[in-house]
Design a protein around this motif. Structure first.
Motif, PDB file in Angstrom:
ATOM      1  N   PHE A  25       0.828  -1.196   0.000  1.00 51.31           N
ATOM      2  CA  PHE A  25       0.000   0.000   0.000  1.00 51.31           C
ATOM      3  C   PHE A  25       0.870   1.257   0.000  1.00 51.31           C
ATOM      4  O   PHE A  25       0.574   2.214  -0.719  1.00 51.31           O
ATOM      5  CB  PHE A  25      -0.950   0.023   1.210  1.00 51.31           C
ATOM      6  CG  PHE A  25      -1.795   1.256   1.264  1.00 51.31           C
ATOM      7  CD1 PHE A  25      -2.842   1.433   0.377  1.00 51.31           C
ATOM      8  CD2 PHE A  25      -1.525   2.270   2.172  1.00 51.31           C
ATOM      9  CE1 PHE A  25      -3.620   2.580   0.399  1.00 51.31           C
ATOM     10  CE2 PHE A  25      -2.294   3.419   2.203  1.00 51.31           C
ATOM     11  CZ  PHE A  25      -3.341   3.573   1.321  1.00 51.31           C
ATOM     12  N   ILE A  26       1.928   1.254   0.768  1.00 55.52           N
ATOM     13  CA  ILE A  26       2.830   2.414   0.804  1.00 55.52           C
ATOM     14  C   ILE A  26       3.449   2.630  -0.578  1.00 55.52           C
ATOM     15  O   ILE A  26       3.535   3.769  -1.052  1.00 55.52           O
ATOM     16  CB  ILE A  26       3.902   2.234   1.902  1.00 55.52           C
ATOM     17  CG1 ILE A  26       3.216   2.254   3.277  1.00 55.52           C
ATOM     18  CG2 ILE A  26       4.974   3.312   1.808  1.00 55.52           C
ATOM     19  CD1 ILE A  26       4.086   1.795   4.428  1.00 55.52           C
ATOM     20  N   ASN A  27       3.830   1.554  -1.248  1.00 54.74           N
ATOM     21  CA  ASN A  27       4.360   1.668  -2.618  1.00 54.74           C
ATOM     22  C   ASN A  27       3.289   2.172  -3.583  1.00 54.74           C
ATOM     23  O   ASN A  27       3.581   2.976  -4.477  1.00 54.74           O
ATOM     24  CB  ASN A  27       4.918   0.327  -3.090  1.00 54.74           C
ATOM     25  CG  ASN A  27       6.201  -0.036  -2.385  1.00 54.74           C
ATOM     26  OD1 ASN A  27       6.912   0.827  -1.879  1.00 54.74           O
ATOM     27  ND2 ASN A  27       6.494  -1.317  -2.330  1.00 54.74           N
ATOM     28  N   PHE A  28       2.052   1.711  -3.422  1.00 56.00           N
ATOM     29  CA  PHE A  28       0.929   2.193  -4.229  1.00 56.00           C
ATOM     30  C   PHE A  28       0.757   3.699  -4.040  1.00 56.00           C
ATOM     31  O   PHE A  28       0.614   4.443  -5.013  1.00 56.00           O
ATOM     32  CB  PHE A  28      -0.353   1.442  -3.835  1.00 56.00           C
ATOM     33  CG  PHE A  28      -1.628   2.111  -4.254  1.00 56.00           C
ATOM     34  CD1 PHE A  28      -2.047   2.083  -5.574  1.00 56.00           C
ATOM     35  CD2 PHE A  28      -2.416   2.775  -3.319  1.00 56.00           C
ATOM     36  CE1 PHE A  28      -3.228   2.705  -5.965  1.00 56.00           C
ATOM     37  CE2 PHE A  28      -3.593   3.394  -3.703  1.00 56.00           C
ATOM     38  CZ  PHE A  28      -4.000   3.370  -5.029  1.00 56.00           C
ATOM     39  N   MET A  29       0.793   4.125  -2.795  1.00 51.62           N
ATOM     40  CA  MET A  29       0.650   5.565  -2.496  1.00 51.62           C
ATOM     41  C   MET A  29       1.788   6.360  -3.124  1.00 51.62           C
ATOM     42  O   MET A  29       1.564   7.417  -3.730  1.00 51.62           O
ATOM     43  CB  MET A  29       0.639   5.792  -0.983  1.00 51.62           C
ATOM     44  CG  MET A  29      -0.631   5.360  -0.303  1.00 51.62           C
ATOM     45  SD  MET A  29      -2.004   6.422  -0.756  1.00 51.62           S
ATOM     46  CE  MET A  29      -1.457   7.976  -0.085  1.00 51.62           C
ATOM     47  N   SER A  30       2.988   5.858  -2.982  1.00 49.60           N
ATOM     48  CA  SER A  30       4.150   6.537  -3.546  1.00 49.60           C
ATOM     49  C   SER A  30       3.998   6.705  -5.057  1.00 49.60           C
ATOM     50  O   SER A  30       4.166   7.808  -5.586  1.00 49.60           O
ATOM     51  CB  SER A  30       5.412   5.734  -3.227  1.00 49.60           C
ATOM     52  OG  SER A  30       6.527   6.301  -3.861  1.00 49.60           O
TER      53      SER A  30
END
Length: 123
Positions: free
Chosen positions: A92-97
């Motif tokens: 999810f953090i990578n998706f947000m990034s």
């Protein structure tokens, strides 16, 4: 012949004037940049497009993220940095990034100007 050139010239100016006026504003004040970034990112996270993409893969993700967003001259996001988060899902953090790094703001900065804005989002 001279009148035809004048009419054609005026017509051309009238046709391109909306394009000239549609240019993005150039922001110079750091507080105005921070407010504008916050407003635009708020709109991004409230959009149906974002909600669909988030809910498709990460509907169970809940929590708060504090991020730093770097903005450069042409309104592009140059950096995304997770400062703090109670969300531990790396995907999810990578998706947000990726989602934030793909965003282009509706303003420009003066040449060689960069700003870093801290933003907090709760899901």
């Amino acid at each position: 012949m001279r009148i035809i050139r004048l009419v054609l010239g005026l017509t051309f100016l009238l046709l391109i004037s909306p394009v000239i006026n549609a240019q993005k504003p150039v922001l110079t004040d750091e507080e105005v940049v921070a407010e504008t970034v916050t407003k635009e990112i708020d709109e991004v996270f409230k959009s149906q497009e974002f909600s669909k993409k988030k809910n498709k893969k990460f509907s169970d993700v809940k929590g708060t993220m504090v991020i730093d967003i770097g903005v450069v001259q042409n309104g592009k996001v140059s950096t995304f940095f997770k400062v703090d988060s109670d969300i531990k899902n790396i995907d999810f953090i990578n998706f947000m990034s990726s989602y934030i790094l793909d965003h282009k703001f509706q303003f420009k900065l003066q040449k060689q100007q960069r700003y870093k804005i801290r933003y907090t989002i709760t899901f």
